[in-house]
Design a protein around this motif. Structure first.
Motif, PDB file in Angstrom:
ATOM      1  N   GLU B  27       0.397  -1.352  -0.359  1.00 43.83           N
ATOM      2  CA  GLU B  27      -0.258  -0.535  -0.327  1.00 43.83           C
ATOM      3  C   GLU B  27       0.757   1.526  -0.370  1.00 43.83           C
ATOM      4  O   GLU B  27       1.710   0.590   0.590  1.00 43.83           O
ATOM      5  CB  GLU B  27      -1.213   0.052   1.458  1.00 43.83           C
ATOM      6  CG  GLU B  27      -1.580  -0.780   1.312  1.00 43.83           C
ATOM      7  CD  GLU B  27      -2.704  -1.450   0.403  1.00 43.83           C
ATOM      8  OE1 GLU B  27      -3.660  -0.056  -0.256  1.00 43.83           O
ATOM      9  OE2 GLU B  27      -2.892  -2.220  -0.324  1.00 43.83           O
ATOM     10  N   LYS B  28       0.462   2.305  -0.405  1.00 43.68           N
ATOM     11  CA  LYS B  28       0.789   3.736  -0.431  1.00 43.68           C
ATOM     12  C   LYS B  28       1.775   3.661   0.450  1.00 43.68           C
ATOM     13  O   LYS B  28       0.690   4.359   1.245  1.00 43.68           O
ATOM     14  CB  LYS B  28       0.117   4.126  -1.266  1.00 43.68           C
ATOM     15  CG  LYS B  28       0.995   6.189  -2.024  1.00 43.68           C
ATOM     16  CD  LYS B  28      -0.350   6.449  -2.666  1.00 43.68           C
ATOM     17  CE  LYS B  28       0.618   8.448  -2.794  1.00 43.68           C
ATOM     18  NZ  LYS B  28       1.123   8.602  -2.919  1.00 43.68           N
ATOM     19  N   GLY B  29       2.702   4.723   1.009  1.00 45.97           N
ATOM     20  CA  GLY B  29       3.086   5.244   2.537  1.00 45.97           C
ATOM     21  C   GLY B  29       3.327   3.718   2.837  1.00 45.97           C
ATOM     22  O   GLY B  29       4.296   3.680   4.516  1.00 45.97           O
ATOM     23  N   ASP B  30       3.324   2.723   2.373  1.00 46.00           N
ATOM     24  CA  ASP B  30       3.584   1.352   3.797  1.00 46.00           C
ATOM     25  C   ASP B  30       5.047   1.340   3.869  1.00 46.00           C
ATOM     26  O   ASP B  30       6.477   1.253   2.605  1.00 46.00           O
ATOM     27  CB  ASP B  30       2.701   0.530   3.724  1.00 46.00           C
ATOM     28  CG  ASP B  30       1.595   0.748   3.629  1.00 46.00           C
ATOM     29  OD1 ASP B  30       1.750   1.405   4.782  1.00 46.00           O
ATOM     30  OD2 ASP B  30       0.950  -0.695   4.026  1.00 46.00           O
ATOM     31  N   VAL B  31       6.021   0.423   4.704  1.00 51.63           N
ATOM     32  CA  VAL B  31       7.313   0.078   4.307  1.00 51.63           C
ATOM     33  C   VAL B  31       6.853  -1.441   4.743  1.00 51.63           C
ATOM     34  O   VAL B  31       6.559  -2.114   5.733  1.00 51.63           O
ATOM     35  CB  VAL B  31       8.050   0.734   5.539  1.00 51.63           C
ATOM     36  CG1 VAL B  31       9.309  -0.034   5.538  1.00 51.63           C
ATOM     37  CG2 VAL B  31       8.007   2.265   5.763  1.00 51.63           C
ATOM     38  N   LEU B  32       8.005  -1.857   3.563  1.00 49.82           N
ATOM     39  CA  LEU B  32       7.695  -4.144   3.937  1.00 49.82           C
ATOM     40  C   LEU B  32       9.022  -3.778   3.777  1.00 49.82           C
ATOM     41  O   LEU B  32      10.492  -3.711   2.697  1.00 49.82           O
ATOM     42  CB  LEU B  32       7.158  -3.755   2.465  1.00 49.82           C
ATOM     43  CG  LEU B  32       7.349  -6.181   1.679  1.00 49.82           C
ATOM     44  CD1 LEU B  32       7.060  -6.848   2.728  1.00 49.82           C
ATOM     45  CD2 LEU B  32       7.516  -6.322   0.618  1.00 49.82           C
ATOM     46  N   SER B  33       9.479  -4.846   4.775  1.00 45.14           N
ATOM     47  CA  SER B  33      10.940  -5.180   4.716  1.00 45.14           C
ATOM     48  C   SER B  33      10.628  -7.163   4.416  1.00 45.14           C
ATOM     49  O   SER B  33       9.834  -7.413   4.513  1.00 45.14           O
ATOM     50  CB  SER B  33      11.262  -5.239   6.524  1.00 45.14           C
ATOM     51  OG  SER B  33      11.399  -4.044   6.401  1.00 45.14           O
ATOM     52  N   ILE B  34      11.475  -6.904   3.834  1.00 45.48           N
ATOM     53  CA  ILE B  34      11.935  -8.727   3.289  1.00 45.48           C
ATOM     54  C   ILE B  34      13.172  -9.287   3.628  1.00 45.48           C
ATOM     55  O   ILE B  34      13.955  -8.270   3.715  1.00 45.48           O
ATOM     56  CB  ILE B  34      12.525  -8.585   2.180  1.00 45.48           C
ATOM     57  CG1 ILE B  34      11.564  -8.457   1.046  1.00 45.48           C
ATOM     58  CG2 ILE B  34      12.398  -9.893   1.192  1.00 45.48           C
ATOM     59  CD1 ILE B  34      11.261  -8.060  -0.703  1.00 45.48           C
ATOM     60  N   ILE B  35      13.157 -10.358   4.675  1.00 43.42           N
ATOM     61  CA  ILE B  35      14.203 -10.816   5.213  1.00 43.42           C
ATOM     62  C   ILE B  35      14.612 -12.435   4.606  1.00 43.42           C
ATOM     63  O   ILE B  35      13.284 -13.265   3.733  1.00 43.42           O
ATOM     64  CB  ILE B  35      13.923 -11.374   7.496  1.00 43.42           C
ATOM     65  CG1 ILE B  35      12.769 -11.155   7.074  1.00 43.42           C
ATOM     66  CG2 ILE B  35      13.662  -9.573   7.421  1.00 43.42           C
ATOM     67  CD1 ILE B  35      12.139 -11.612   8.571  1.00 43.42           C
ATOM     68  N   GLY B  36      15.043 -13.291   5.381  1.00 41.12           N
ATOM     69  CA  GLY B  36      15.158 -14.087   4.515  1.00 41.12           C
ATOM     70  C   GLY B  36      16.817 -14.689   4.234  1.00 41.12           C
ATOM     71  O   GLY B  36      18.098 -13.911   4.271  1.00 41.12           O
ATOM     72  N   SER B  37      17.154 -16.209   4.424  1.00 47.07           N
ATOM     73  CA  SER B  37      18.530 -16.645   4.239  1.00 47.07           C
ATOM     74  C   SER B  37      19.121 -16.329   2.893  1.00 47.07           C
ATOM     75  O   SER B  37      18.326 -15.344   1.999  1.00 47.07           O
ATOM     76  CB  SER B  37      19.247 -17.865   4.933  1.00 47.07           C
ATOM     77  OG  SER B  37      18.206 -18.736   3.857  1.00 47.07           O
ATOM     78  N   SER B  38      20.371 -16.898   2.459  1.00 45.48           N
ATOM     79  CA  SER B  38      20.999 -15.777   2.027  1.00 45.48           C
ATOM     80  C   SER B  38      21.169 -17.034   0.789  1.00 45.48           C
ATOM     81  O   SER B  38      20.639 -18.239   0.807  1.00 45.48           O
ATOM     82  CB  SER B  38      22.745 -16.304   2.548  1.00 45.48           C
ATOM     83  OG  SER B  38      23.473 -15.555   1.376  1.00 45.48           O
ATOM     84  N   GLY B  39      21.199 -16.309  -0.666  1.00 40.45           N
ATOM     85  CA  GLY B  39      20.143 -17.538  -1.022  1.00 40.45           C
ATOM     86  C   GLY B  39      19.010 -17.846  -2.219  1.00 40.45           C
ATOM     87  O   GLY B  39      17.968 -18.298  -2.437  1.00 40.45           O
ATOM     88  N   SER B  40      18.158 -16.929  -1.001  1.00 36.55           N
ATOM     89  CA  SER B  40      16.763 -17.326  -0.710  1.00 36.55           C
ATOM     90  C   SER B  40      16.000 -16.406  -1.666  1.00 36.55           C
ATOM     91  O   SER B  40      14.971 -16.892  -2.207  1.00 36.55           O
ATOM     92  CB  SER B  40      16.194 -17.173   0.185  1.00 36.55           C
ATOM     93  OG  SER B  40      16.439 -15.249   0.866  1.00 36.55           O
ATOM     94  N   GLY B  41      16.974 -15.884  -2.808  1.00 38.33           N
ATOM     95  CA  GLY B  41      16.261 -14.942  -4.181  1.00 38.33           C
ATOM     96  C   GLY B  41      15.839 -13.183  -3.588  1.00 38.33           C
ATOM     97  O   GLY B  41      15.220 -12.880  -4.324  1.00 38.33           O
ATOM     98  N   LYS B  42      16.284 -12.360  -2.654  1.00 38.73           N
ATOM     99  CA  LYS B  42      15.717 -11.581  -1.839  1.00 38.73           C
ATOM    100  C   LYS B  42      16.313 -10.228  -3.397  1.00 38.73           C
ATOM    101  O   LYS B  42      15.396  -9.475  -3.994  1.00 38.73           O
ATOM    102  CB  LYS B  42      16.056 -10.593  -0.645  1.00 38.73           C
ATOM    103  CG  LYS B  42      15.856 -12.508   0.563  1.00 38.73           C
ATOM    104  CD  LYS B  42      16.308 -11.954   1.127  1.00 38.73           C
ATOM    105  CE  LYS B  42      17.855 -11.789   1.641  1.00 38.73           C
ATOM    106  NZ  LYS B  42      18.102 -12.780   1.611  1.00 38.73           N
ATOM    107  N   THR B  43      17.194 -10.712  -3.757  1.00 39.11           N
ATOM    108  CA  THR B  43      18.209  -9.861  -4.371  1.00 39.11           C
ATOM    109  C   THR B  43      17.701  -9.875  -6.162  1.00 39.11           C
ATOM    110  O   THR B  43      17.202  -8.882  -6.959  1.00 39.11           O
ATOM    111  CB  THR B  43      19.524 -10.057  -4.722  1.00 39.11           C
ATOM    112  OG1 THR B  43      20.323  -9.791  -3.244  1.00 39.11           O
ATOM    113  CG2 THR B  43      20.416  -8.572  -5.761  1.00 39.11           C
ATOM    114  N   THR B  44      17.450 -10.956  -6.597  1.00 37.36           N
ATOM    115  CA  THR B  44      17.029 -10.977  -7.458  1.00 37.36           C
ATOM    116  C   THR B  44      15.396 -10.372  -6.783  1.00 37.36           C
ATOM    117  O   THR B  44      15.486 -10.302  -9.100  1.00 37.36           O
ATOM    118  CB  THR B  44      17.157 -12.979  -7.539  1.00 37.36           C
ATOM    119  OG1 THR B  44      18.062 -13.107  -7.898  1.00 37.36           O
ATOM    120  CG2 THR B  44      16.639 -13.039  -9.175  1.00 37.36           C
ATOM    121  N   LEU B  45      14.730 -10.812  -6.289  1.00 39.10           N
ATOM    122  CA  LEU B  45      13.110 -10.324  -6.591  1.00 39.10           C
ATOM    123  C   LEU B  45      13.802  -8.744  -6.718  1.00 39.10           C
ATOM    124  O   LEU B  45      13.263  -8.239  -7.805  1.00 39.10           O
ATOM    125  CB  LEU B  45      12.489 -10.620  -5.469  1.00 39.10           C
ATOM    126  CG  LEU B  45      11.167  -9.913  -4.513  1.00 39.10           C
ATOM    127  CD1 LEU B  45       9.983 -10.547  -6.375  1.00 39.10           C
ATOM    128  CD2 LEU B  45      10.836 -10.013  -3.570  1.00 39.10           C
TER     129      LEU B  45
END
Ligand SMILES: Nc1ncnc2c1ncn2[C@@H]1O[C@H](COP(=O)(O)OP(=O)(O)OP(=O)(O)O)[C@@H](O)[C@H]1O
Ligand SMILES: [Mg+2]
Lengths: 231, 252
Positions: B27-45
């Motif tokens: 949603e507009k104005g929200d902050v989303l954090s993405i956590i997860g172990s190394s290699g889980s695809g966060k950077t790729t996302l």
């Protein structure tokens, strides 16, 4: 012959050395750029052709390349192109060696373009892909990224290896005397043969030293001027 | 209406499937954090969403505008990709500032090249942003004259100079010493207060819990758990999330 006369005669030769130096830089440096881009091309054929050319040109002696350029038109087409230019320019304008010098200039420009292209390629490939990506996410085009972000960093990195090549180049010009171009060492050898003077041959070293000294100062200045950032 | 809708995104590198069916909304104005172990695809996302990688499958909608839809077979032009990228900003782990430009020039370069206004307005806006990240004295410094934390704050300001709808961060503090981490996190907190929509990949669990409106836990290319931060970080339901967070507690 007096010292001054010898110096003047040697300086006439050194003017030819400087001409070869200047033309090689002015033609070879730009020509290296398309060769570098071809060597990095996505198209395998373009890339391989470019790499083979660079391999050949860097792989055989420059002296041999001068012979090849000079003699090949005659051998292949039965037309002594450079000899004809020599004769024509001498008869029409009284200019000696024009054809030979042209052959030398072509050989030098091609040879140095290949060396320069490898320096450019190394410089361009050494820039981290993060710099491109930072440009991409700011919505810039590939060409904007290259011109406004990458180029200056590449220039900073290639100045030291280019300086090396440039200093080598002025000394390489002596190779032109393999096809009897009257550069400084050829003139000195002539004095040895006709006037039994050997010292001018060693004296030529002073010309090179002075010129390299000036070059070193200028190139160091350029390097300093670009050292305001660290990439 | 959500400002970002990501549906069924898939991405493989050769045979390795790195993102397997990722869907979420923001949603507009929200902050989303993405956590997860190394290699889980966060950077790729993040890279897929910023069009640094081409997504294989799925749909990306920003502010009602379809940016990418694998159903739509018309080829994306470079022009369209560039337009798409301008919806978002991305802050890299290792800053990627342009070393030959001063702080101010780093901010004005893209707006000037993209003709986002006249020079005076662009410069004014840049100076405001530099002030906002607390670097008004450093406007004429070169990146190599700044600390890592300061460089990262410049990178944030640079991304903001183009008014992105959403600002993405890929581990913005993991190249920094702990003391410098706080100054960057404080800038991000300040941005949240001014209503900036953000997606932050981070390993700073306490920060994620405090600043986020929503947390996503990724593992093996899927979203294992998502929800409000209290729930995901303090009271995870899924075994894999519990396992991951436990390891964190042991390490810190
Ligand atoms: N360009 C690429 N080519 C091939 N494989 C890749 C590429 N980029 C990433 N991968 C693979 O994709 C997987 C996910 O990588 P990614 O960088 O997205 O993980 P991450 O969650 O960001 O990890 P980290 O916390 O270490 O940053 C990894 O297994 C990685 O090896
Ligand atoms: Mg990562």
């Amino acid at each position: 012959m007096s010292f001054l006369e010898v110096t003047a005669f040697l300086f006439d030769g050194f003017k030819i050395s400087l001409l070869i130096f200047a033309v090689t830089l002015l033609c070879g440096a730009p020509l290296g750029l398309p060769i570098a881009f071809c060597s990095m091309s996505r198209f395998k054929i373009v890339k391989s052709i470019s790499k083979v050319i660079v391999w050949i040109v860097r792989g055989i002696p420059l002296m041999l390349q001068i012979f090849i350029i000079y003699y090949v038109p005659g051998l292949l087409f039965g037309y002594q192109l450079f000899g004809q230019i020599d004769r024509y320019m001498f008869i029409e304008y009284g200019i000696a060696d024009a054809g030979r010098i042209t052959a030398v200039l072509i050989a030098f420009a091609l040879n140095y373009a290949c060396y320069f292209s490898e320096i450019y390629r190394g410089g361009i490939e050494s820039i981290s892909k993060g710099q491109y990506e930072a440009g991409y996410v700011l919505g810039l085009t590939k060409s904007q990224i290259f011109r406004k972000i990458i180029l200056k960093q590449v220039i900073q990195r290639i100045v030291p290896p280019m300086s090396n090549e440039i200093i080598t180049l002025i000394k390489d010009t002596a190779l032109a005397n393999c096809i009897m171009v009257c550069e400084i060492i050829k003139n000195a050898k002539e004095l040895a043969a006709t006037k039994a003077l050997i010292w001018p041959l060693f004296f030529t070293g002073v010309f090179y030293l002075v010129f390299v000294g000036v070059l070193t100062v200028v190139l160091n200045k350029a390097e300093k001027k670009l050292s305001y950032f660290r990439s | 209406m959500a400002i970002l809708e990501v549906s069924n995104i898939k991405k493989s590198f050769g045979k390795t499937e790195v993102l397997k069916d990722i869907s979420f909304t923001l949603e507009k104005g929200d902050v989303l954090s993405i956590i997860g172990s190394s290699g889980s695809g966060k950077t790729t996302l993040l890279r897929c969403l910023n069009f640094l990688e081409t997504t294989d499958c799925g749909k990306i909608v920003a502010d009602g505008e379809v940016l990418f839809d694998s159903e739509d077979k018309t080829k994306m032009t470079d022009e369209k990709i560039r337009e798409n990228r301008l919806n978002f900003g991305l802050v890299f782990q290792n800053f990627n500032l342009f070393p030959q430009y001063t702080v101010l020039q780093n901010l004005t370069l893209a707006p000037t090249l993209l003709k986002k206004g006249d020079d005076v307005t662009i410069k004014q806006k840049a100076l405001e942003l530099i002030k906002k990240v607390g670097l008004e004295e450093k406007a004429d410094f070169y990146p190599c004259q700044l600390s890592g934390g300061q460089q990262q704050r410049v990178a944030i300001a640079r991304a903001l100079a183009l008014n992105p709808k959403i600002l993405f961060f890929d581990e913005p503090t993991s190249a920094l010493d702990p003391e410098l981490t706080m100054e960057v996190l404080n800038v991000i907190k300040g941005l949240k207060e001014s209503g900036c929509t953000m997606v932050i990949v981070t390993h700073e669990m306490a920060f994620a819990r405090d600043v986020s409106d929503k947390v996503i836990f990724m593992d093996g290319g899927v979203i294992v758990e998502q929800g409000d931060p209290e729930q995901v970080i303090n009271n995870p339901q899924n075994e894999r999330t519990k396992h991951f967070l436990n390891r964190y507690k042991e390490n810190s």
